[in-house]
Design an enzyme around this catalytic site. Structure first.
Site, PDB file in Angstrom:
ATOM      1  N   LYS A 205       0.814  -1.210   0.000  1.00  0.00           N
ATOM      2  CA  LYS A 205       0.000   0.000   0.000  1.00  0.00           C
ATOM      3  C   LYS A 205       0.853   1.269   0.000  1.00  0.00           C
ATOM      4  O   LYS A 205       0.392   2.333  -0.395  1.00  0.00           O
ATOM      5  CB  LYS A 205      -0.981   0.003   1.187  1.00  0.00           C
ATOM      6  CG  LYS A 205      -2.033  -1.092   1.062  1.00  0.00           C
ATOM      7  CD  LYS A 205      -3.326  -0.797   1.762  1.00  0.00           C
ATOM      8  CE  LYS A 205      -4.350  -1.870   1.344  1.00  0.00           C
ATOM      9  NZ  LYS A 205      -5.668  -1.671   1.862  1.00  0.00           N
TER      10      LYS A 205
ATOM     11  N   LYS B 139      -4.488  -9.895  -6.098  1.00  0.00           N
ATOM     12  CA  LYS B 139      -5.672 -10.265  -5.308  1.00  0.00           C
ATOM     13  C   LYS B 139      -6.882  -9.447  -5.763  1.00  0.00           C
ATOM     14  O   LYS B 139      -6.749  -8.267  -6.086  1.00  0.00           O
ATOM     15  CB  LYS B 139      -5.317  -9.971  -3.847  1.00  0.00           C
ATOM     16  CG  LYS B 139      -6.435 -10.007  -2.855  1.00  0.00           C
ATOM     17  CD  LYS B 139      -5.955  -9.523  -1.491  1.00  0.00           C
ATOM     18  CE  LYS B 139      -6.418  -8.090  -1.262  1.00  0.00           C
ATOM     19  NZ  LYS B 139      -6.949  -7.799   0.046  1.00  0.00           N
TER      20      LYS B 139
ATOM     21  N   LYS C 145     -11.343  -4.545  -3.428  1.00  0.00           N
ATOM     22  CA  LYS C 145     -12.387  -3.534  -3.584  1.00  0.00           C
ATOM     23  C   LYS C 145     -11.801  -2.152  -3.847  1.00  0.00           C
ATOM     24  O   LYS C 145     -12.513  -1.277  -4.300  1.00  0.00           O
ATOM     25  CB  LYS C 145     -13.306  -3.521  -2.369  1.00  0.00           C
ATOM     26  CG  LYS C 145     -12.653  -3.155  -1.041  1.00  0.00           C
ATOM     27  CD  LYS C 145     -13.730  -2.980   0.016  1.00  0.00           C
ATOM     28  CE  LYS C 145     -13.498  -3.823   1.252  1.00  0.00           C
ATOM     29  NZ  LYS C 145     -12.390  -3.357   2.091  1.00  0.00           N
TER      30      LYS C 145
HETATM   31  P1  ATP Z   1      -8.691  -3.454   0.147  1.00  0.00           P
HETATM   32  O1  ATP Z   1      -8.602  -4.229  -1.116  1.00  0.00           O
HETATM   33  O2  ATP Z   1      -9.470  -2.205   0.067  1.00  0.00           O
HETATM   34  O3  ATP Z   1      -7.403  -3.336   0.896  1.00  0.00           O
HETATM   35  P2  ATP Z   1      -9.712  -5.775   1.267  1.00  0.00           P
HETATM   36  O4  ATP Z   1     -11.016  -6.172   0.695  1.00  0.00           O
HETATM   37  O5  ATP Z   1      -8.503  -6.543   0.944  1.00  0.00           O
HETATM   38  O6  ATP Z   1      -9.601  -4.269   1.058  1.00  0.00           O
HETATM   39  P3  ATP Z   1     -10.735  -5.955   3.910  1.00  0.00           P
HETATM   40  O7  ATP Z   1     -11.992  -5.298   3.608  1.00  0.00           O
HETATM   41  O8  ATP Z   1     -10.198  -5.537   5.199  1.00  0.00           O
HETATM   42  O9  ATP Z   1      -9.652  -5.763   2.847  1.00  0.00           O
HETATM   43  O10 ATP Z   1     -10.894  -7.524   3.846  1.00  0.00           O
HETATM   44  C1  ATP Z   1     -11.838  -8.150   4.618  1.00  0.00           C
HETATM   45  C2  ATP Z   1     -11.635  -9.638   4.589  1.00  0.00           C
HETATM   46  O11 ATP Z   1     -11.791 -10.142   3.270  1.00  0.00           O
HETATM   47  C3  ATP Z   1     -10.252 -10.085   5.063  1.00  0.00           C
HETATM   48  O12 ATP Z   1     -10.424 -11.232   5.854  1.00  0.00           O
HETATM   49  C4  ATP Z   1      -9.539 -10.410   3.797  1.00  0.00           C
HETATM   50  O13 ATP Z   1      -8.538 -11.372   3.979  1.00  0.00           O
HETATM   51  C5  ATP Z   1     -10.673 -10.949   2.945  1.00  0.00           C
HETATM   52  N1  ATP Z   1     -10.368 -10.770   1.531  1.00  0.00           N
HETATM   53  C6  ATP Z   1     -10.219  -9.595   0.881  1.00  0.00           C
HETATM   54  N2  ATP Z   1      -9.953  -9.797  -0.410  1.00  0.00           N
HETATM   55  C7  ATP Z   1      -9.913 -11.153  -0.590  1.00  0.00           C
HETATM   56  C8  ATP Z   1      -9.657 -11.994  -1.712  1.00  0.00           C
HETATM   57  N3  ATP Z   1      -9.405 -11.487  -2.899  1.00  0.00           N
HETATM   58  N4  ATP Z   1      -9.724 -13.335  -1.532  1.00  0.00           N
HETATM   59  C9  ATP Z   1      -9.995 -13.866  -0.324  1.00  0.00           C
HETATM   60  N5  ATP Z   1     -10.231 -13.120   0.784  1.00  0.00           N
HETATM   61  C10 ATP Z   1     -10.187 -11.779   0.654  1.00  0.00           C
END
Ligand code: ATP
Ligand code: LTN
Length: 331
Positions: free
Chosen positions: A111, A192, A195
């Site tokens: 990040k 990955k 969002k």
């Molecule tokens: P950003 O991409 O904005 O950093 P994020 O979606 O990765 O956000 P969080 O909203 O904090 O981060 O994630 C919430 C949960 O969803 C966490 O447990 C994270 O590990 C899971 N998660 C997020 N993206 C994935 C993915 N692509 N595959 C599996 N699990 C995910």
């Protein structure tokens, strides 16, 4: 009953990655564990958030928890900022952590990469996450693969505290989905699904319209072969789509391979889109009802008071062990 705690940031529209990696497991665990599911708004502000968007996204994440099937009679759903003990223990954990271990966090490195100025909050983010977990003496923390390293740090901080000040915190275990712990981008399987990606074609949002979902899946990148086969090393794109298929349909990866043997990617992708739509359509309908009913505020009030009851006692105990002179309870 064993305790479970997890959280999701209200930093945008949740994706299918959040659903498969996290929320789906939340729904299952609530049947057998005492669960606390947070909307981690204090974490979201480690990158700039528009105030109106933060408010909207916070309510939206709570409503999605409900729409996905988390039952407020079984699990406590709350906003992190509604329980002051998070910020308080977060500071105590920050003083326990070393710069070196925070510098090694890959999420921080990702990040911060290429930015001129990086917020200090982004750097200490994992210490607040450790506080979130330790405040409830959680046994299990259901998250996606990207959070494993933060969980390791949480375990290290718990051990460090226990050694330095006396046994107090339970050392938590990570809980990952068997398939789909890391759902990848639809347009680039080396990243990955996220969002906060600037390209909406790379992710499926939980609130995407069915036709948008169909279009995104039909455009998802695959290799030039035609074999529907799970092989993470050599067929990353197809393997990713198969993980999604498996999680939405309940079929195993082997069953999916058998079903599409000799058929190429066309029929597979078409069915995958329908599996995703069938998973998300009922969730979307419930989401709309929940938002219209105004029930989220009541759920959050109840959840915060349940969380507060556990967390305030733990932070008091931690302060006492560290040598803070505590104010007298009561009048
Ligand atoms: P950003 O991409 O904005 O950093 P994020 O979606 O990765 O956000 P969080 O909203 O904090 O981060 O994630 C919430 C949960 O969803 C966490 O447990 C994270 O590990 C899971 N998660 C997020 N993206 C994935 C993915 N692509 N595959 C599996 N699990 C995910
Ligand atoms: N860092 C997590 C969100 C998070 C979390 C937590 C997850 C904050 N506090 C406590 C589990 C337990 C992320 O998914 N980005």
């Amino acid at each position: 009953m064993k305790r479970v705690l997890s959280g999701i940031q209200p930093s945008g529209t949740l994706t299918l990655g959040n659903y498969i990696g996290a929320i789906k497991n939340f729904v299952e665990l609530q049947e057998t564990h005492q669960c606390f599911f947070m909307v981690v708004d204090l974490h979201a502000i480690t990158v700039p958030q528009e105030p109106a968007a933060l408010r909207e996204n916070s309510e939206a994440v709570a409503a999605l928890y409900l729409a996905a099937g988390i039952d407020p009679a079984k699990a406590s759903i709350f906003l992190q900022s509604h329980v002051p003990a998070h910020a308080e223990l977060g500071w105590l954990m920050t003083t326990l952590a070393y710069m070196g271990e925070l510098e090694r966090m890959t999420q921080f490195k990702d990040k911060a990469e290429g930015k001129d100025s990086v917020g200090a909050g982004l750097f200490v983010y994992p210490t607040l996450m450790a506080a979130d977990i330790l405040l409830y003496n959680a046994d299990l923390v259901p998250v996606g693969d990207d959070q494993k390293q933060h969980l390791e740090l949480t375990r290290d901080l718990a051990h460090r505290f226990n050694q330095r000040y006396g046994e107090m915190f339970r050392v938590p275990e990570v809980y990952l989905p068997e398939v789909g712990a890391r759902i990848m981008s639809l347009d680039d399987a080396s990243k990955k699904m996220s969002k906060s990606s600037p390209t909406p074609g790379s992710y499926i949002a939980l609130l995407d319209e069915p036709d948008v979902i169909r279009k995104k899946i039909s455009r998802a990148v695959t290799d030039s072969g035609r074999e529907v086969k799970y092989d993470e090393a050599n067929k990353r794109e197809v393997s990713n789509l198969m993980s999604i298929y498996s999680q939405c349909s309940g079929l195993s990866l082997q069953e999916i391979e058998a079903k599409y043997e000799g058929q190429g990617y066309g029929p597979f992708k078409k069915d995958l889109a329908e599996q995703v739509v069938a998973t998300l359509e009922p969730l979307q309908a419930r989401y709309r009802e929940i938002r219209a009913s105004g029930e989220v505020a009541d759920v959050l009030r109840k959840g915060a008071s349940e969380a507060e009851e556990v967390a305030s006692g733990i932070v008091r105990q931690a302060k006492e062990k560290m040598g803070f002179l505590l104010p007298k309870l009561g009048r």
